[in-house]
Motif scaffolding. Structure first.
Motif, PDB file in Angstrom:
ATOM      1  N   ALA A  22       0.700  70.659 -34.774  1.00  0.00           N
ATOM      2  CA  ALA A  22       1.513  70.740 -35.819  1.00  0.00           C
ATOM      3  C   ALA A  22       2.548  71.135 -36.500  1.00  0.00           C
ATOM      4  O   ALA A  22       1.949  72.168 -37.063  1.00  0.00           O
ATOM      5  N   VAL A  27       1.527  71.557 -44.047  1.00  0.00           N
ATOM      6  CA  VAL A  27       0.236  71.242 -42.904  1.00  0.00           C
ATOM      7  C   VAL A  27      -0.795  72.065 -43.759  1.00  0.00           C
ATOM      8  O   VAL A  27      -0.836  73.064 -44.399  1.00  0.00           O
ATOM      9  N   CYS A 250       1.458  76.259 -43.558  1.00  0.00           N
ATOM     10  CA  CYS A 250       0.643  76.023 -43.404  1.00  0.00           C
ATOM     11  C   CYS A 250      -0.169  76.752 -43.968  1.00  0.00           C
ATOM     12  O   CYS A 250       0.057  78.008 -44.092  1.00  0.00           O
TER      13      CYS A 250
END
Length: 669
Positions: A22, A27, A250
């Motif tokens: 990803a 994320v 993330c």
């Protein structure tokens, strides 16, 4: 190292692989304890670099401790990735502030004060407030909370009241608001800033100066934030300025490990991530590689038996290890026997071959460590208290590093790095065998031996002497200490992010777990999560224990923690705790506002006994003026007792239960 990106993915389980792949967009990784989150995010960065998606120098990974940041750097280097910045929030902000301050403000940045106590004491004096050392510490904690929560002095009274946050040290909210103003004035007069100011100033510069913000955002285009459940509003503010309107973020965290709300940390940002980024990718890591099924089952049951479990999503961990020993539950007669009993068990497992560095004793409050220090010393087991003197601040370690730097400049070409290092450390006092003596000599050897083992590990990775010394210097700057071969003593808060083969969780009785200061449902829920963190530190063997009474009291009054009552598998104390406030004799009551003479005498006698037991002066336990106040006010509730001027949270934890029992015997004023 091969350039094949597939090798990065092959080293991961399916869920970790999903994280690594990803590479774009927001994320959110919900990662349970022991599920390999650091492995997942470092492999994600490495995979992005290996596939050409990431330029290493454009990635900034931030976390909360120097140790965690150092671990990230080591893992990225092992994966062949150079140039990625892995730092704590403060370290990253400080570097940027130091770079931009001369351009934006002019001259060097102000000096940073490492400890707030001196400035807080000056601020209190300016306001005519009486504040001893313990009170100053409580006030400093409140100053820090207000700043990381981005609550100004003008807004403090309203904000603290709105969330039911009590003012510390017996003061009211209005007085604390005045103190916050005075604190900032003292700093300004001294031309200094504190650690929170580093974030505040950098965030303000990035917010106000588009040219500076553009330069930072051109440099850092992708962000990874570890332990996102512990982000404070101030840290989120800085992160927002780093990001601008971009979405390459993330975040990694576990709501069940939210244990720092008292410092201003909040899981709100993690829990609301999907609302802020509607198209965010959410991945759950639940495969636990750290702990045996028995330990994981205990941890899962601890959370699922909570009545407030609906507040945070619970990750149901699945152990990937072979079955191990059952969790041991032990009851001791008093605190001294608990410390001695655990120390004897530790001595036995060390004799059976378990390394001391693989063992930890964890407890709720720092004041509990003394009994274990004495008991471990009595059985000849070396220990280190986590949170004590920093490894790289030790005089012997500093001297060894200076000597190694000299050797790196002058060592002959025909001398191997290993030989040069050994020669230096032997000169510094290290030997290949541990001394039989305990105490300072053994601690010195263990520190130098930790340096030796670390340098050998770096040498095995192919680093030369200059590179090894450079790595040691980098670790010293970031306080990324090596592991010393001693049993670890640590509070549950200090144990966060660490793991040991054998863990002894001590003092698990009501009043300590949850701690008696936890008076709200939210505070009690955080205490449960703190215990969860402690349980999930264990890999192979977990021992839970509590004692039935405080040492020297002869009373059997304690019960096992309410959190463990449904899970306890061993014997427990079944006696009933004496009802507080009941006296067998009628005690004459003075009029309201008058000091109760007999109560004062008993409190003073108790103080003398407590001071003698702990080898301190009477006045260091609690000033006589505070005893007079307690004997006059005779607080009827625990909250009123803690709020009495001069008591405060730290003293209440140390001896509050004993003093409060005495006061309740005489009844309210």
């Amino acid at each position: 190292m091969s350039s094949d990106p597939q090798e990065i993915l092959d080293a991961l389980d399916p869920d970790q692989r999903e994280v690594a792949m990803a590479l774009t967009g927001p994320v959110c990784v919900l990662a349970g304890a022991g599920t390999g989150k650091t492995r997942a995010i470092t492999h994600r960065i490495a995979y992005g670099v290996r596939t050409g998606m990431y330029v290493p120098t454009s990635v900034l990974a931030v976390t909360f401790t120097a140790r965690a940041a150092g671990e990230m750097r080591v893992r990225l280097r092992d994966l062949g990735v150079q140039g990625v910045q892995a730092r704590t929030f403060h370290a990253a902000a400080l570097k940027q502030l130091g770079y931009f301050w001369p351009k934006v403000v002019g001259g060097p940045p102000p000096q940073i004060v490492e400890y707030k106590a001196r400035i807080v004491a000056q601020a209190a004096t300016r306001l005519g407030l009486e504040a001893d050392r313990v009170t100053v510490r409580d006030l400093a904690s409140e100053v820090e909370w207000s700043k990381v929560s981005m609550v100004s002095a003008a807004d403090y009274e309203k904000a603290a009241t709105a969330i039911g946050r009590p003012a510390p040290a017996g003061f009211d909210h209005k007085t604390i608001a005045r103190l916050l103003d005075s604190y900032e004035e003292v700093k300004e007069l001294g031309g200094v800033i504190d650690f929170e100011d580093v974030l505040l100033l950098l965030g303000g510069i990035l917010q106000d100066r588009t040219d500076v913000a553009r330069q930072v955002r051109d440099q850092y285009r992708r962000f990874v934030v570890d332990e996102y459940q512990d982000v404070s509003p101030l840290q989120q503010f800085v992160l927002d300025q780093w990001l601008g309107d971009r979405r390459e973020l993330c975040v990694v965290g576990d709501p069940s490990q939210t244990i720092y709300s008292f410092t201003g940390a909040t899981p709100h940002h993690l829990l609301s991530f999907g609302q802020r980024y509607r198209d965010a990718t959410t991945i759950r890591l639940i495969r636990d590689y750290r702990s045996t099924p028995q330990i994981v089952t205990m941890a899962n049951r601890l959370l699922t038996t909570a009545s407030d479990k609906h507040r945070f999503p619970v990750l149901d961990l699945q152990s990937q290890r072979e079955s191990g020993a059952e969790v041991s539950c032990v009851v001791f007669a008093d605190d001294a026997r608990e410390a001695a009993g655990i120390s004897e068990r530790i001595a036995r497992v060390i004799a059976q071959g378990v390394a001391p560095r693989d063992i930890a004793v964890l407890y709720r409050t720092n004041s509990q460590s003394q009994a274990f220090e004495e008991a471990l010393a009595a059985v000849g087991v070396s220990f280190q208290v986590r949170g004590g003197e920093r490894f790289f601040s030790r005089k012997d370690v500093r001297s060894a590093l200076l000597m190694l730097k000299g050797a790196a400049r002058s060592a002959p070409d025909d001398v191997s790095p290993a030989q040069a290092i050994e020669d230096v450390l032997r000169t510094a006092g290290w030997s290949s065998t541990a001394p039989q003596a305990r105490g300072a000599a053994r601690e010195r050897w263990e520190a130098l031996n930790a340096v030796w083992e670390l340098t050998q590990s770096l040498g095995e990775q192919g680093l030369g002497l200059t590179e090894i010394v450079g790595e040691l210097d980098e670790r010293a700057r970031h306080q990324h200490a090596p592991t010393v071969d001693s049993v670890t003593l640590a509070s549950l808060h200090a144990a966060k992010g660490l793991e040991w083969s054998h863990v002894y969780l001590a003092g698990l009785s009501e009043g300590l777990m949850p701690i008696s200061l936890a008076q709200t449902p939210e505070a009690v829920a955080e205490e449960r999560r703190l215990l969860y963190v402690g349980i999930t530190r264990a890999q192979h063997q977990l021992t839970l224990s509590y004692s039935q009474s405080r040492s020297g009291t002869g009373r059997t009054a304690r019960q096992v923690s309410r959190f463990l009552a449904p899970l306890w598998t061993g014997p427990r104390d079944t006696s009933q705790k004496p009802q507080r406030g009941v006296s067998d004799q009628r005690v004459p009551r003075p009029r309201r506002g008058e000091m109760h003479g007999e109560l004062f005498v008993e409190l003073r006698s108790w103080r003398s006994q407590w001071a003698a037991q702990h080898d301190v002066e009477d006045h260091m336990v609690v000033p006589t003026t505070v005893l007079r106040a307690l004997a006059t006010q005779r607080p009827a509730t625990w909250e009123a007792f803690v709020s009495t001027r001069g008591v405060g949270q730290e003293r209440a934890v140390a001896w509050g239960e004993e003093a409060f029992d005495i006061i309740r015997k005489y009844g309210p004023s």
